[in-house]
Design an enzyme around this catalytic site. Structure first.
Site, short mmCIF file in Angstrom:
data_model
loop_
_atom_site.label_atom_id
_atom_site.label_comp_id
_atom_site.label_asym_id
_atom_site.label_seq_id
_atom_site.Cartn_x
_atom_site.Cartn_y
_atom_site.Cartn_z
N SER A 128 1.07 1.76 -8.52
CA SER A 128 -0.03 2.36 -8.26
C SER A 128 -0.11 3.82 -8.64
O SER A 128 -0.80 4.59 -8.01
CB SER A 128 -0.69 1.90 -7.24
OG SER A 128 -0.92 0.46 -7.02
N ASP A 174 -5.03 -1.44 -4.26
CA ASP A 174 -4.34 -0.14 -4.65
C ASP A 174 -4.69 1.08 -3.92
O ASP A 174 -3.86 2.01 -3.25
CB ASP A 174 -4.08 -0.03 -5.83
CG ASP A 174 -3.42 -1.01 -6.61
OD1 ASP A 174 -2.85 -2.16 -5.77
OD2 ASP A 174 -3.55 -1.13 -7.90
#
Length: 387
Positions: A128, A174
């Site tokens: 991420s 995320d």
């Protein structure tokens, strides 16, 4: 890291007077993959690696961006008054998308900015880096311009900008993990309601290990959006026979009773993963609370099989890493993590097996794929901050 990014800012802009430095973490998801846009539960934690941003206000409306990770691109310029997605803008579409989303909510920065970035998340690893960049941008805008937003708002704005500005149809996990991270805890999040609780992830005699396959994934160009569309098609068919808002609303029994309504066989497999993975995640967090790490590991392994076979988001290299991990005594569980199509695995490894794990998995991976894997013992960190 703060000094590193400040030094580069000084080199580029003459001095570092009035410069602020911000940080937002990357994340690893322990279990609950591709459930976040299907209304299910996820269980990520923030990492101590992430994105560092040095920033200073300008006296004009210009935006300048520089990334120490893409130095060959040099300084990229834009304007606060003309923000639109452009292929040629590359990575700057992520921070620009967040500024654009803030503007769309009536939060308009009143001047331009000089921005210098450094990220220590391996690029394309599935940990991420993009969400970390979105969250650090949102946190910086809140601080620099006094915008009234919470960290949950920052996560939602980051997701919105990635969906609408960057064309990547991601769920909320995320950005939420980056914005809401808490040291030594994972976040048990119901993505349908955004209800969440922190669960301590301090393992007495084991480590959380991330293994990078070094197969870079780019979700924008991958089948990620296709998987989302297939899940939505399955949901639509199911809604013809049962009253549900998301696949995450279904128990395994309900899914099995009604799955015949799904017209397409591939879509049925996608829905099966979403339903079973959601229930696995709920069980896994219960197991953790009961200190049953063995069950947690077993559910991680089942998660990988489902992501490989039903959701088809793994790849040969990732499967090799997981298969080799499963062979080692002392590996409690191992699975692909992140959006898939490359990236990383996450494993729980007993302390006395860590060296064996790195050596055996590393050499077998090299022998079977010709590629070199990188290994990280994960430290679980907090959310965004001004340094």
């Amino acid at each position: 890291m703060k000094e590193k990014v400040l030094q580069k800012f000084g080199e580029l802009h003459g001095n570092t007077e009035g410069v602020s430095v911000y940080f937002a973490p990357g994340r690893v998801n322990m279990i609950g993959e591709h459930t976040d846009y299907n209304g299910g539960h996820v269980f990520p934690c923030a990492l101590t690696i992430g994105t560092y941003m040095a920033v200073r206000k300008r006296e004009d409306r210009k935006l300048t961006f520089y990334s120490m990770n893409f130095e060959d691109l040099g300084v990229l310029e834009s304007s606060i008054d003309d923000i639109k997605p452009e292929k040629s803008a590359g990575w700057t579409n992520y921070p620009k998308g967040v500024i654009w989303a803030f503007q769309g909510k009536g939060m308009n920065p009143d001047c331009g900015l000089d921005i210098v970035l450094y990220g220590n998340i391996p690029n394309g690893s599935g940990l991420s880096s993009s969400a970390s960049l979105e969250v650090v941008t949102g946190y910086m805008l809140k601080d620099q311009f006094g915008f009234d937003v919470s960290n949950v708002d920052i996560a939602l704005i980051g997701q919105y900008s990635e969906n609408q500005f960057n064309g990547m149809n991601c769920g909320i996990m995320d950005q939420f993990a980056s914005a809401m991270g808490k040291k030594d805890n994972a976040i048990f999040l119901d993505t349908a309601t955004l209800k969440y609780e922190y669960a301590p992830l301090v393992l007495a005699d084991a480590k959380v290990m991330v293994t990078n396959s070094n197969v870079k994934h780019s979700l924008v160009g991958s089948d990620y959006n296709t998987r989302r569309a297939e899940s939505e098609a399955a949901l639509k068919d199911l809604q013809g026979v049962i009253d549900v808002k998301t696949l995450g609303d279904l128990s395994i029994e309900e899914f099995e009773a009604h799955k015949g309504a799904i017209k397409d066989e591939t879509c049925a497999k996608r829905a099966k993963h979403a339903v079973y993975e959601n229930q696995r995640t709920i069980r896994a967090v219960e197991a953790l609370k009961n200190n049953d790490i063995a069950l947690f590991g077993k559910l991680m392994n089942e998660s990988h099989v489902s992501l490989r076979d039903d959701y088809a988001v793994s790849c040969d290299e990732i499967d090799v890493l997981v298969e080799e991990a499963w062979k080692i005594d002392g590996v409690v569980g191992s699975r692909i993590t992140g959006g898939g199509f490359g990236g990383c695995t996450v494993s729980i490894v007993k302390n006395d097996a860590v060296d064996t794990f790195i050596h055996q998995v590393g050499s077998a991976y090299k022998a079977r794929t010709g590629k070199t894997a990188d290994f990280y013992v994960v430290e679980i960190g907090a959310g965004p901050s001004k340094l």
